[in-house]
Design a protein around this motif. Structure first.
Motif, PDB file in Angstrom:
ATOM      1  N   LYS A  93     101.344  41.622  47.618  1.00 29.69           N
ATOM      2  CA  LYS A  93     100.128  42.332  47.218  1.00 29.69           C
ATOM      3  C   LYS A  93      99.092  42.261  48.338  1.00 29.69           C
ATOM      4  O   LYS A  93      98.805  41.177  48.843  1.00 29.69           O
ATOM      5  N   PRO A  94      98.523  43.403  48.741  1.00 32.18           N
ATOM      6  CA  PRO A  94      97.488  43.400  49.790  1.00 32.18           C
ATOM      7  C   PRO A  94      96.311  42.510  49.409  1.00 32.18           C
ATOM      8  O   PRO A  94      95.945  42.413  48.237  1.00 32.18           O
ATOM      9  N   ALA A  95      95.730  41.866  50.407  1.00 32.72           N
ATOM     10  CA  ALA A  95      94.626  40.947  50.154  1.00 32.72           C
ATOM     11  C   ALA A  95      93.427  41.654  49.544  1.00 32.72           C
ATOM     12  O   ALA A  95      92.653  41.045  48.795  1.00 32.72           O
ATOM     13  N   ASP A  96      93.249  42.945  49.862  1.00 30.68           N
ATOM     14  CA  ASP A  96      92.091  43.672  49.351  1.00 30.68           C
ATOM     15  C   ASP A  96      92.396  44.457  48.080  1.00 30.68           C
ATOM     16  O   ASP A  96      91.615  45.320  47.673  1.00 30.68           O
ATOM     17  N   TRP A  97      93.544  44.151  47.456  1.00 26.92           N
ATOM     18  CA  TRP A  97      93.903  44.889  46.229  1.00 26.92           C
ATOM     19  C   TRP A  97      92.979  44.466  45.084  1.00 26.92           C
ATOM     20  O   TRP A  97      92.793  43.271  44.822  1.00 26.92           O
ATOM     21  N   VAL A  98      92.402  45.429  44.417  1.00 24.15           N
ATOM     22  CA  VAL A  98      91.486  45.169  43.311  1.00 24.15           C
ATOM     23  C   VAL A  98      92.212  45.431  41.999  1.00 24.15           C
ATOM     24  O   VAL A  98      92.564  46.578  41.706  1.00 24.15           O
ATOM     25  N   ASP A  99      92.451  44.374  41.230  1.00 27.26           N
ATOM     26  CA  ASP A  99      93.165  44.563  39.972  1.00 27.26           C
ATOM     27  C   ASP A  99      92.326  44.140  38.775  1.00 27.26           C
ATOM     28  O   ASP A  99      92.859  43.907  37.693  1.00 27.26           O
ATOM     29  N   GLU A 100      90.986  44.023  38.962  1.00 27.19           N
ATOM     30  CA  GLU A 100      90.085  43.801  37.823  1.00 27.19           C
ATOM     31  C   GLU A 100      89.629  45.156  37.308  1.00 27.19           C
ATOM     32  O   GLU A 100      88.924  45.893  38.014  1.00 27.19           O
ATOM     33  N   ALA A 101      90.019  45.464  36.076  1.00 31.90           N
ATOM     34  CA  ALA A 101      89.696  46.782  35.519  1.00 31.90           C
ATOM     35  C   ALA A 101      88.213  46.924  35.209  1.00 31.90           C
ATOM     36  O   ALA A 101      87.664  48.031  35.273  1.00 31.90           O
ATOM     37  N   GLN A 102      87.532  45.819  34.894  1.00 36.38           N
ATOM     38  CA  GLN A 102      86.110  45.876  34.571  1.00 36.38           C
ATOM     39  C   GLN A 102      85.362  44.772  35.312  1.00 36.38           C
ATOM     40  O   GLN A 102      85.937  43.728  35.657  1.00 36.38           O
ATOM     41  N   ILE A 103      84.066  45.025  35.524  1.00 38.00           N
ATOM     42  CA  ILE A 103      83.188  44.063  36.191  1.00 38.00           C
ATOM     43  C   ILE A 103      81.878  43.980  35.425  1.00 38.00           C
ATOM     44  O   ILE A 103      81.521  44.899  34.674  1.00 38.00           O
TER      45      ILE A 103
END
Length: 402
Positions: free
Chosen positions: A221-231
């Protein structure tokens, strides 16, 4: 009359291959004991149960017998040679037999095994550790374990492969028919009472082969992958005074009891109740993350170890020569009958029509009558017991001191 060579060849090719029978056993003669050998060296004699030749308590024909377990909490082992070896080839393998649990089975097996061994097969020592090609049939223990075993030996892994998704089983006190078909196209099918209950490919339903694809070991998985659907919403601010709202407050409807004495009882305090305005620890509301990329999926690559095996079905490539039952039963009373090993399911169906289906209605009628009689006897016994209780002298039992 003259025939062309082409016509003769075509007729020869079109002629169906006759079905072969490797075993037909109905146990309807006293000679069954010469065909079947009870296991005598598998377990100590005190742990082994004996087989009874009987039609059972309810039946469609009292002269149509099977073999039945007869002692509680015992191991049972018995085997017989096939009339001729079955060798896996271009025709199916079909195993079929009937099972009746007259004892309201709580824990015990009722499966049949197809076995290799040839002239070296140890009938006296046949038991749980004896190598087998197929293990098929019902197994019940408790309320959660109620299944029909479908287990196939695979030489390339030297392992017995269990079906991945369990097949259900019948658990009532009547006879049921179990049929298993293993075909040269690497498919299988399970029937109970002539109805198909499970079918499919060996590759899909058993762990014969490794997976076709595996996760790419070089991918991550790329280090900059964003897998948080909500913030948390950065614009959401905690209201002023939010933390000052107490979780509980004195009950406004409570009042000091009239008999409360401050000297003896201390200063009276109203009981506390939940504060309806208290909302719990504050947290900002959540919003959709504009940078969300979705769940990361590990890319897959072809598995270099995967190779299809067209011979998965060849469980008897060196010949299967015996069948047998090796089981443990807590409560005894399982009856086996009408065994057939053949290479034609149509012939197995015909055999079932002559045996199982011919007897089942008469057996059900006799069973229902037996249950009605038993119910009437139980109710009469309950009535007698209540009558005796009504005549009981309670005053006499209590004694003079009362």
């Amino acid at each position: 009359m003259k025939f062309s060579l082409f016509a003769v060849v075509a007729a020869t090719c079109a002629a169906p291959t006759a079905a072969e029978f490797f075993l037909k056993e109905q146990f309807n003669d006293d000679g069954w004991t010469s065909r079947w050998t009870e296991s005598s060296t598998w377990k100590p004699k005190a742990e082994m149960g004996t087989w009874k030749h009987t039609a059972g308590q309810w039946y469609g024909d009292e002269n149509d017998k099977g073999i039945q377990t007869s002692e509680d909490a015992r191991f049972y082992g018995i085997s017989a040679p096939l009339d001729k070896p079955f060798v896996s080839g271009d025709k199916p393998l079909v195993i079929q037999y009937s099972v009746k649990h007259e004892q309201n089975l709580d824990c015990g097996g009722a499966y049949i095994k197809l076995l290799p061994g040839g002239d070296k097969f140890d009938s006296a020592g046949f038991g749980g550790d004896t190598p087998y090609a197929i293990m098929f049939g019902p197994d019940v223990c408790g309320t959660s374990n109620k299944k029909t075993h479908v287990i196939i030996h695979y030489d390339k892994k030297d392992d017995n492969l269990l079906i991945k998704r369990e097949v259900g089983t019948e658990t009532d006190d009547l006879t049921h028919l179990y049929s298993f078909v293993l075909s040269p196209d690497n498919t299988f099918q399970v029937y109970i009472d002539g109805k198909s209950v499970k079918k499919g490919s060996l590759e899909e339903h058993f762990d014969f082969l490794p997976a076709k694809e595996i996760k790419d070991p070089d991918a991550s998985k790329p280090a900059d992958w964003v897998d948080e659907a909500q913030i948390p919403d950065p614009e959401d601010v905690k209201p002023e005074g939010y933390d000052d709202i107490p979780e509980e407050l004195p009950d406004p409807d409570a009042s000091k009891p009239d008999d409360w004495d401050d000297e003896d009882d201390g200063e009276w305090e109203a009981p506390m109740i939940d504060n309806p305005e208290y909302m719990g620890p504050w947290s900002p509301k959540m919003i959709d993350n504009p940078d969300y990329k979705g769940p990361w999926e590990h890319p897959k690559i072809p598995n270099p170890e995967y190779e299809y095996d067209a011979d998965m079905y060849k469980v008897c490539k060196d010949g299967c020569t015996h069948v047998g039952f090796e089981i443990w039963q807590v409560k005894t009373g399982t009856l086996f009958d009408d065994i057939i090993v053949t290479d034609s399911y149509e012939e197995a169906e015909a055999f079932a029509a002559e045996t199982f289906f011919k007897k089942k209605d008469g057996e059900k009628t006799m069973y229902d009558e037996a249950m009605e009689k038993q119910q009437a006897e139980d109710e009469a016994m309950d009535d007698d017991y209540m009558g005796e209780m009504g005549d009981f002298d309670m005053d006499g039992m209590m004694g003079d001191e009362f």
